[in-house]
Scaffold this motif. Sequence first.
Motif, mmCIF file in Angstrom:
data_model
loop_
_atom_site.group_PDB
_atom_site.id
_atom_site.type_symbol
_atom_site.label_atom_id
_atom_site.label_comp_id
_atom_site.label_asym_id
_atom_site.label_seq_id
_atom_site.Cartn_x
_atom_site.Cartn_y
_atom_site.Cartn_z
ATOM 1 N N GLY A 11 0.795 -1.217 0.000
ATOM 2 C CA GLY A 11 0.000 0.000 0.000
ATOM 3 C C GLY A 11 0.824 1.261 0.000
ATOM 4 O O GLY A 11 0.303 2.353 0.032
ATOM 5 N N LYS A 12 2.150 1.152 -0.053
ATOM 6 C CA LYS A 12 3.009 2.331 -0.025
ATOM 7 C C LYS A 12 3.679 2.559 -1.371
ATOM 8 O O LYS A 12 4.598 3.339 -1.486
ATOM 9 N N GLY A 13 3.241 1.813 -2.379
ATOM 10 C CA GLY A 13 3.771 2.005 -3.705
ATOM 11 C C GLY A 13 5.108 1.328 -3.938
ATOM 12 O O GLY A 13 5.727 1.510 -4.964
ATOM 13 N N GLN A 14 5.579 0.513 -3.002
ATOM 14 C CA GLN A 14 6.873 -0.127 -3.152
ATOM 15 C C GLN A 14 6.747 -1.479 -3.846
ATOM 16 O O GLN A 14 7.736 -2.059 -4.243
ATOM 17 N N GLY A 15 5.523 -2.009 -3.951
ATOM 18 C CA GLY A 15 5.302 -3.247 -4.675
ATOM 19 C C GLY A 15 5.828 -4.483 -3.977
ATOM 20 O O GLY A 15 6.126 -5.468 -4.614
ATOM 21 N N VAL A 16 5.971 -4.471 -2.671
ATOM 22 C CA VAL A 16 6.428 -5.629 -1.925
ATOM 23 C C VAL A 16 5.277 -6.614 -1.812
ATOM 24 O O VAL A 16 4.209 -6.276 -1.317
ATOM 25 N N ALA A 17 5.495 -7.831 -2.270
ATOM 26 C CA ALA A 17 4.436 -8.843 -2.252
ATOM 27 C C ALA A 17 4.317 -9.450 -0.860
ATOM 28 O O ALA A 17 5.318 -9.704 -0.191
ATOM 29 N N LYS A 18 3.075 -9.657 -0.432
ATOM 30 C CA LYS A 18 2.810 -10.300 0.845
ATOM 31 C C LYS A 18 2.417 -11.738 0.579
ATOM 32 O O LYS A 18 1.743 -12.036 -0.398
ATOM 33 N N SER A 19 2.794 -12.607 1.454
ATOM 34 C CA SER A 19 2.424 -13.999 1.333
ATOM 35 C C SER A 19 1.056 -14.205 1.977
ATOM 36 O O SER A 19 0.821 -13.775 3.103
ATOM 37 N N VAL A 20 0.158 -14.827 1.238
ATOM 38 C CA VAL A 20 -1.187 -15.100 1.738
ATOM 39 C C VAL A 20 -1.356 -16.603 1.839
ATOM 40 O O VAL A 20 -1.002 -17.341 0.921
ATOM 41 N N THR A 21 -1.901 -17.063 2.942
ATOM 42 C CA THR A 21 -2.193 -18.476 3.102
ATOM 43 C C THR A 21 -3.628 -18.707 2.651
ATOM 44 O O THR A 21 -4.540 -18.000 3.078
ATOM 45 N N TYR A 22 -3.806 -19.702 1.778
ATOM 46 C CA TYR A 22 -5.139 -20.038 1.287
ATOM 47 C C TYR A 22 -5.616 -21.324 1.945
ATOM 48 O O TYR A 22 -4.848 -22.282 2.079
ATOM 49 N N TYR A 23 -6.878 -21.328 2.348
ATOM 50 C CA TYR A 23 -7.475 -22.498 2.979
ATOM 51 C C TYR A 23 -8.649 -22.982 2.149
ATOM 52 O O TYR A 23 -9.440 -22.180 1.644
ATOM 53 N N ARG A 24 -8.772 -24.293 2.043
ATOM 54 C CA ARG A 24 -9.928 -24.885 1.373
ATOM 55 C C ARG A 24 -11.099 -24.874 2.347
ATOM 56 O O ARG A 24 -10.924 -24.931 3.575
ATOM 57 N N LEU A 25 -12.299 -24.786 1.827
ATOM 58 C CA LEU A 25 -13.489 -24.764 2.690
ATOM 59 C C LEU A 25 -13.626 -26.049 3.503
ATOM 60 O O LEU A 25 -14.135 -26.030 4.626
ATOM 61 N N GLU A 26 -13.129 -27.172 2.947
ATOM 62 C CA GLU A 26 -13.180 -28.435 3.700
ATOM 63 C C GLU A 26 -12.331 -28.349 4.970
ATOM 64 O O GLU A 26 -12.697 -28.877 6.008
ATOM 65 N N GLU A 27 -11.192 -27.661 4.850
ATOM 66 C CA GLU A 27 -10.320 -27.503 6.006
ATOM 67 C C GLU A 27 -10.960 -26.593 7.055
ATOM 68 O O GLU A 27 -10.883 -26.851 8.253
ATOM 69 N N VAL A 28 -11.596 -25.520 6.596
ATOM 70 C CA VAL A 28 -12.286 -24.603 7.516
ATOM 71 C C VAL A 28 -13.418 -25.334 8.225
ATOM 72 O O VAL A 28 -13.636 -25.165 9.422
ATOM 73 N N ALA A 29 -14.136 -26.180 7.485
ATOM 74 C CA ALA A 29 -15.284 -26.901 8.047
ATOM 75 C C ALA A 29 -14.883 -27.821 9.194
ATOM 76 O O ALA A 29 -15.698 -28.108 10.084
ATOM 77 N N LYS A 30 -13.631 -28.278 9.208
ATOM 78 C CA LYS A 30 -13.157 -29.153 10.288
ATOM 79 C C LYS A 30 -12.970 -28.398 11.598
ATOM 80 O O LYS A 30 -12.931 -28.995 12.655
ATOM 81 N N ASN A 32 -14.710 -26.586 13.836
ATOM 82 C CA ASN A 32 -16.064 -26.204 14.229
ATOM 83 C C ASN A 32 -16.432 -26.640 15.642
ATOM 84 O O ASN A 32 -17.575 -26.958 15.922
ATOM 85 N N SER A 33 -15.461 -26.637 16.527
ATOM 86 C CA SER A 33 -15.736 -27.009 17.917
ATOM 87 C C SER A 33 -15.305 -25.876 18.833
ATOM 88 O O SER A 33 -14.663 -24.930 18.409
ATOM 89 N N SER A 34 -15.641 -25.992 20.102
ATOM 90 C CA SER A 34 -15.266 -24.946 21.053
ATOM 91 C C SER A 34 -13.759 -24.910 21.285
ATOM 92 O O SER A 34 -13.232 -23.940 21.810
ATOM 93 N N VAL A 61 -23.638 -18.236 19.524
ATOM 94 C CA VAL A 61 -23.788 -17.601 18.215
ATOM 95 C C VAL A 61 -22.608 -17.974 17.323
ATOM 96 O O VAL A 61 -22.786 -18.290 16.140
ATOM 97 N N LEU A 62 -21.415 -17.953 17.888
ATOM 98 C CA LEU A 62 -20.230 -18.291 17.118
ATOM 99 C C LEU A 62 -20.174 -19.782 16.796
ATOM 100 O O LEU A 62 -19.781 -20.169 15.695
ATOM 101 N N LEU A 63 -20.573 -20.609 17.746
ATOM 102 C CA LEU A 63 -20.563 -22.051 17.516
ATOM 103 C C LEU A 63 -21.526 -22.457 16.404
ATOM 104 O O LEU A 63 -21.270 -23.417 15.680
ATOM 105 N N GLU A 64 -22.645 -21.721 16.253
ATOM 106 C CA GLU A 64 -23.591 -22.011 15.176
ATOM 107 C C GLU A 64 -22.962 -21.779 13.809
ATOM 108 O O GLU A 64 -23.303 -22.449 12.845
ATOM 109 N N GLN A 65 -22.059 -20.819 13.708
ATOM 110 C CA GLN A 65 -21.441 -20.448 12.434
ATOM 111 C C GLN A 65 -20.080 -21.110 12.218
ATOM 112 O O GLN A 65 -19.492 -20.957 11.153
ATOM 113 N N ALA A 66 -19.589 -21.830 13.213
ATOM 114 C CA ALA A 66 -18.239 -22.394 13.173
ATOM 115 C C ALA A 66 -18.017 -23.272 11.947
ATOM 116 O O ALA A 66 -18.865 -24.085 11.593
ATOM 117 N N GLY A 67 -16.888 -23.063 11.299
ATOM 118 C CA GLY A 67 -16.498 -23.885 10.165
ATOM 119 C C GLY A 67 -17.236 -23.575 8.879
ATOM 120 O O GLY A 67 -17.174 -24.347 7.935
#
Length: 146
Positions: A11-30, A32-34, A61-67
Amino acid sequence: MASTGASGSDGKGQGVAKSVTYYRLEEVAKRNSSKEIWLVIHGRVYDITPFLNEHPGGEEVLLEQAGADASESFEDVGHSIDAREMLKQYYIGDVHPNDLKPESGSKDPSKNDTCKSCWSYWILPIIGAVLLGFLYRYYTSESKSS
């Protein structure tokens, strides 16, 4: 399985790339517990496990949406700017591009125009206040005349 990739600049115009971690929805779905709660909001993945006991709406409320993708529920509640800022500390990555729905992930919550009809939230309270005012004047004027 999580994967990483380069995305964006700092965001400062220097063009430095940031590393982003990508997650599959199947991994997020796992997650889903407290013991471990992950949510997807607007194509971003958040590990909100540490926030579970602090959530003002309660942990249920959060547990209903977990994963799952909680974007719609998050917006329906009408979270404050502070709540949106707080999300940043729980951000762990993005949903894998292959898992994104066409409309998902393209919305930036900070640029989302959630107040297109804010005035509609005030109509009922205003009408109620006006009616109460008229009733109050009616009863107080009637008691003075008798």
